[in-house]
Design an enzyme around this catalytic site. Structure first.
Site, PDB file in Angstrom:
ATOM      1  N   LYS A  15     -10.433   2.965  -1.750  1.00 32.28           N
ATOM      2  CA  LYS A  15     -10.530   2.229  -0.484  1.00 32.28           C
ATOM      3  C   LYS A  15     -11.828   2.553   0.241  1.00 32.28           C
ATOM      4  O   LYS A  15     -12.141   3.707   0.500  1.00 32.28           O
ATOM      5  CB  LYS A  15      -9.323   2.585   0.371  1.00 32.28           C
TER       6      LYS A  15
ATOM      7  N   GLU B 227       0.828  -1.204   0.000  1.00 33.85           N
ATOM      8  CA  GLU B 227       0.000   0.000   0.000  1.00 33.85           C
ATOM      9  C   GLU B 227       0.868   1.262   0.000  1.00 33.85           C
ATOM     10  O   GLU B 227       1.830   1.367   0.755  1.00 33.85           O
ATOM     11  CB  GLU B 227      -0.901  -0.003   1.224  1.00 33.85           C
TER      12      GLU B 227
ATOM     13  N   CYS C 282      -5.742  -2.624   2.436  1.00 30.93           N
ATOM     14  CA  CYS C 282      -5.411  -2.608   3.860  1.00 30.93           C
ATOM     15  C   CYS C 282      -6.623  -2.802   4.772  1.00 30.93           C
ATOM     16  O   CYS C 282      -7.093  -3.928   4.912  1.00 30.93           O
ATOM     17  CB  CYS C 282      -4.650  -1.339   4.211  1.00 30.93           C
TER      18      CYS C 282
END
Length: 291
Positions: free
Chosen positions: A117, A44, A154
């Site tokens: 995200k 990431e 993540c």
């Protein structure tokens, strides 16, 4: 003849110099491709330090529109040259909005689109809500040259809903670029094993391989310290680790998966056949009946 998917994972430490970070990642992609990897996953926000350990407005200058992001441009050229697909994690600017985003590059370098995200953490050492809006793309699954790939970023990896949604959208493998390590508010808290286990469970529940790429090393950003615990891995459909790195080493992983076998195995388990969507109202906002 079975369809074989070879996944590659990169685990590196990164610094402030974006050009150096891109070059280091490119070397890793080349090494993974030389070992047969068809889809190579960097960690990431490999463009620089993980800056979300504190709140500092100067970092907004490090965001770019996704199509013109230096990491996307460099990895696109590399993907085309090597014939590999690369999920590229970036700090994205879209007008006045900022996102923690993922651009999926196919094996000819073509950007297949952007994923923003969905789950944004906010806590000591991971103050992402200061920088990023919650994603507005919904979950994404990408039809690459080598198979259908679902990618979460993540914090997304902790949510079974994210993994299941991508599986229902046709994903044949789940990938998670990550930046996670120590917890500044509690030096005794070590999340490495739960971090692995939750993703291994996604592999079992969805009968497909899972790849996680974390960074390593100690970083100090504006006086805030963070030590990333690496431990990147590739898990098979049983959740077993078929390749893994330790907490400190830099390196690459590769593993082969038979997608046709997995499709048959997934059907045989019946996890998708036996779903009871009529009972899942509690998963939708406003559908839970108060006690």
């Amino acid at each position: 003849m079975s369809r074989i998917l070879t996944l590659g994972v990169l685990q590196y430490a990164y610094g402030e110099d974006m050009s150096a970070n891109i070059a280091k990642t490119a070397d890793g992609v080349r090494a993974a491709a030389a070992q047969g990897a068809q889809v190579v996953l960097p960690s990431e926000l490999f463009q620089g330090l993980y800056f979300c350990t504190s709140q500092d407005e100067s970092w907004f200058a490090q965001a770019f529109a996704w199509r013109s992001h230096p990491c996307v441009i460099a990895m696109s050229e590399l993907a085309a040259k090597l014939g590999v697909a690369i999920p590229v994690s970036i700090f994205e600017r879209d007008g006045p909005h900022y996102y923690n985003s993922l651009v999926m590059l196919d094996a000819d370098g073509t950007p297949l689109g952007v994923y923003r995200k969905s789950h944004i953490p906010d806590g000591p050492g991971y103050q992402e809500k200061y920088y990023f809006r919650p994603g507005d793309t919904g979950f994404r699954v990408w039809q690459t040259r080598f198979g259908k790939i679902g990618v979460g970023v993540c914090w997304d990896q902790w949510y079974p809903e994210c993994a299941r949604a991508m599986a229902l959208m046709g994903a044949e493998a789940l990938l998670y670029p990550t930046a996670i390590g120590s917890e500044p508010h509690d030096a005794a808290l070590d999340t490495r094993d739960p971090w692995r286990r939750v993703m291994q469970a996604h592999a079992v529940a969805n009968v497909m391989p899972v790849a996680a790429a974390n960074r390593v090393g100690h970083e100090t950003v504006k006086g805030a310290d963070q030590t990333f615990y690496g431990s990147s891995f590739l898990a098979d459909h049983r959740g077993d680790l078929v390749a893994a790195l330790d907490r400190t080493e830099e390196g690459i992983l590769t593993a082969r998966f038979d997608l046709d076998f997995l499709a048959t195995h997934r059907a045989a388990w019946g996890f998708f056949r036996d779903r009871r969507t009529d009972l899942y109202g509690a998963l939708a906002p406003g559908r839970l009946t108060p006690e």
